[in-house]
Design a protein around this motif. Structure first.
Motif, mmCIF file in Angstrom:
data_model
loop_
_atom_site.group_PDB
_atom_site.id
_atom_site.type_symbol
_atom_site.label_atom_id
_atom_site.label_comp_id
_atom_site.label_asym_id
_atom_site.label_seq_id
_atom_site.Cartn_x
_atom_site.Cartn_y
_atom_site.Cartn_z
ATOM 1 N N CYS A 65 -4.977 40.912 29.741
ATOM 2 C CA CYS A 65 -4.398 40.093 28.679
ATOM 3 C C CYS A 65 -5.543 39.532 27.840
ATOM 4 O O CYS A 65 -6.718 39.703 28.176
ATOM 5 C CB CYS A 65 -3.577 38.951 29.286
ATOM 6 N N ILE A 137 -2.643 45.206 27.204
ATOM 7 C CA ILE A 137 -1.202 45.338 27.397
ATOM 8 C C ILE A 137 -0.624 44.425 28.475
ATOM 9 O O ILE A 137 0.592 44.342 28.621
ATOM 10 C CB ILE A 137 -0.818 46.798 27.724
ATOM 11 N N ARG A 139 0.407 40.900 30.550
ATOM 12 C CA ARG A 139 0.899 39.569 30.207
ATOM 13 C C ARG A 139 -0.148 38.520 30.568
ATOM 14 O O ARG A 139 -0.902 38.680 31.537
ATOM 15 C CB ARG A 139 2.202 39.279 30.962
ATOM 16 N N ARG A 217 4.564 46.689 25.832
ATOM 17 C CA ARG A 217 3.367 46.509 25.014
ATOM 18 C C ARG A 217 2.855 47.852 24.496
ATOM 19 O O ARG A 217 2.403 47.955 23.350
ATOM 20 C CB ARG A 217 2.281 45.816 25.827
ATOM 21 N N GLU A 221 2.156 48.587 20.672
ATOM 22 C CA GLU A 221 0.796 48.831 20.205
ATOM 23 C C GLU A 221 0.496 50.301 19.938
ATOM 24 O O GLU A 221 -0.367 50.623 19.122
ATOM 25 C CB GLU A 221 -0.210 48.291 21.226
ATOM 26 N N ARG A 255 9.448 44.143 20.850
ATOM 27 C CA ARG A 255 8.942 42.772 20.760
ATOM 28 C C ARG A 255 9.922 41.751 21.331
ATOM 29 O O ARG A 255 9.504 40.798 22.004
ATOM 30 C CB ARG A 255 8.645 42.432 19.295
ATOM 31 N N ARG A 258 9.888 41.832 25.087
ATOM 32 C CA ARG A 258 8.568 41.367 25.526
ATOM 33 C C ARG A 258 8.470 39.857 25.415
ATOM 34 O O ARG A 258 7.956 39.176 26.304
ATOM 35 C CB ARG A 258 7.493 42.050 24.682
#
Length: 413
Positions: A65, A137, A139, A217, A221, A255, A258
């Motif tokens: 993260c 990627i 958390r 993620r 990304e 998103r 997430r």
């Protein structure tokens, strides 16, 4: 995000002939190679370097993260932070937990000769050298800890986190079993491993949620078509779960899901109101005491101040606080216990910082000092954290002991 018909898994074996376990997935025009690494392994670090140098990949995603990436790039970042602001924002416990985990990691490095997360550092260095996009990627570790705390029943929380801090602070030698666990998961996972294996409430935020989070993620990304071939470097323990999530169509807008996995449940209204309720009960007790007898009222007030002050001052003494800090805590704790907006720990830490401001050397040696139990008291930074935490615990104990003492004096036989 993707049409299931555009997704295929390669026939590549689960374990590559000359490296860690891998799985390759084709999502539209983009290929994703998931590499399962051992977090304490020179071979994994070497394999990451070799794969990136091969030129087969135009992006690399790693199980880090932003905060852990910053800690890896700037290991002495704490020196640039305002400690008083950390206490004011209520982040002292999180910083102490991070230092404890770092101490565990440092002892592993000293015993094994390999820094945990060496493969992540290798990925950082190689992507920078080859000018490749680096995708973070995982958390945030703070959010994961908060979700663990919220997910675990309240009666298990104290044993869980006292076990976390106690195990990494008190042991001078890291067992072979701990090092073996690190080969499957990161420091956080290996620390909670013995609990997670028997607790779905812990396993969910620690492992399965992060599997899903990292897949989302990647969907954000590096959606299909943005890159040609993405190397995804993750701990071997996450390989199966992530592969399963990526083998299914991700949401068109990852998103939103997430962000849901980043949310931390608000504190229960009961816990928010409890400090005010305790204050109201104590003040009501004083009022009842004075209404019955002035001497009884002053006796209750005196006992409140004495019990609260002594226990809080004793706690800061255990932390080897400055004498002025101990005296200030003695007088402050009985008052702060009646004011839920400020805590005795905050006052104690503020006075300690004023009397013993950490020096440059304290920050420079912090990571090494906290690997030994006595180092927490020797270093001014970690000692101030102890002053905060122990003063807070002492004040809490004083509040309950004095509260029951008042109730006994008023309603006991």
């Amino acid at each position: 995000m993707t049409d299931p018909q555009d997704l295929t898994a390669s026939a590549e074996p689960a374990v590559a002939p000359s490296g860690g376990p891998r799985q390759t997935l084709q999502l539209g025009d983009t290929r994703y190679t998931l590499l399962g690494t051992a977090h304490v392994s020179k071979e994994s670090a070497d394999e990451v370097r070799e794969l990136i140098r091969s030129g087969d990949y135009d992006a690399v995603a790693i199980e880090l993260c932003a905060s852990r990436h910053h800690s890896l790039v700037e290991p002495d970042a704490l020196a640039g932070q305002d400690l008083f602001e950390i206490f004011r924002q209520g982040k002292a416990g999180m910083v102490a937990a991070s230092l404890a985990l770092g101490a565990f990691q440092q002892r592993v490095a000293e015993q094994s000769g390999i820094e945990p997360g060496a493969e992540m550092r290798a990925a950082l260095e190689e992507t920078q050298q080859h000018d490749l996009p680096l995708l973070l990627i995982d958390r945030d570790v703070g959010i994961t800890l908060k979700r663990i705390y919220a997910n675990v029943p309240w009666w298990q929380r104290f044993s869980l986190f006292s076990g976390l801090l106690g195990s990494v602070m008190s042991r001078q030698e890291v067992s072979a079993a701990d090092i073996e666990r690190l080969k499957e998961g990161d420091v956080l996972e290996s620390t909670f491993n013995e609990f997670a294996e028997q607790s779905e409430a812990l396993y969910t935020p620690l492992i399965s949620e992060r599997d899903r989070y990292m897949a989302l993620r990647i969907g954000e990304e590096s959606p299909p078509g943005r890159y040609r071939h993405v190397l995804v470097v993750i701990g071997a323990g996450h390989l199966k779960g992530m592969a399963e999530h990526l083998s299914q169509a991700l949401p068109a807008e990852p998103r939103y899901e997430r962000e849901a996995l980043e949310a931390t449940p608000p504190r229960s209204r009961i816990w928010r109101l409890l400090p005010w309720a305790i204050t109201a009960l104590v003040l009501t007790g004083f009022a009842i005491g004075f209404s019955r007898n002035t001497d009884l009222g002053w006796q209750l007030v005196g006992e409140w101040f004495l019990i609260n002050g002594v226990l809080s001052a004793a706690a800061t003494t255990i932390a080897l606080a400055h004498p002025v800090t101990i005296i200030a805590t003695f007088f402050a704790a009985p008052l702060t216990s009646l004011n839920p907006t400020i805590g005795a720990g905050f006052v104690a830490a503020g006075v300690e910082l004023f009397m013993r401001k950490p020096k440059v050397g304290d920050f420079a040696h912090l990571r090494h000092d906290v690997t030994q139990l006595r180092g927490w008291w020797r270093n001014r930074v970690s000692r101030t954290l102890l002053v905060f935490l122990l003063a807070t615990l002492g004040s809490a104990a004083g509040t309950w002991v004095a509260g029951f003492r008042i109730a006994g004096a008023l309603f006991g036989s």
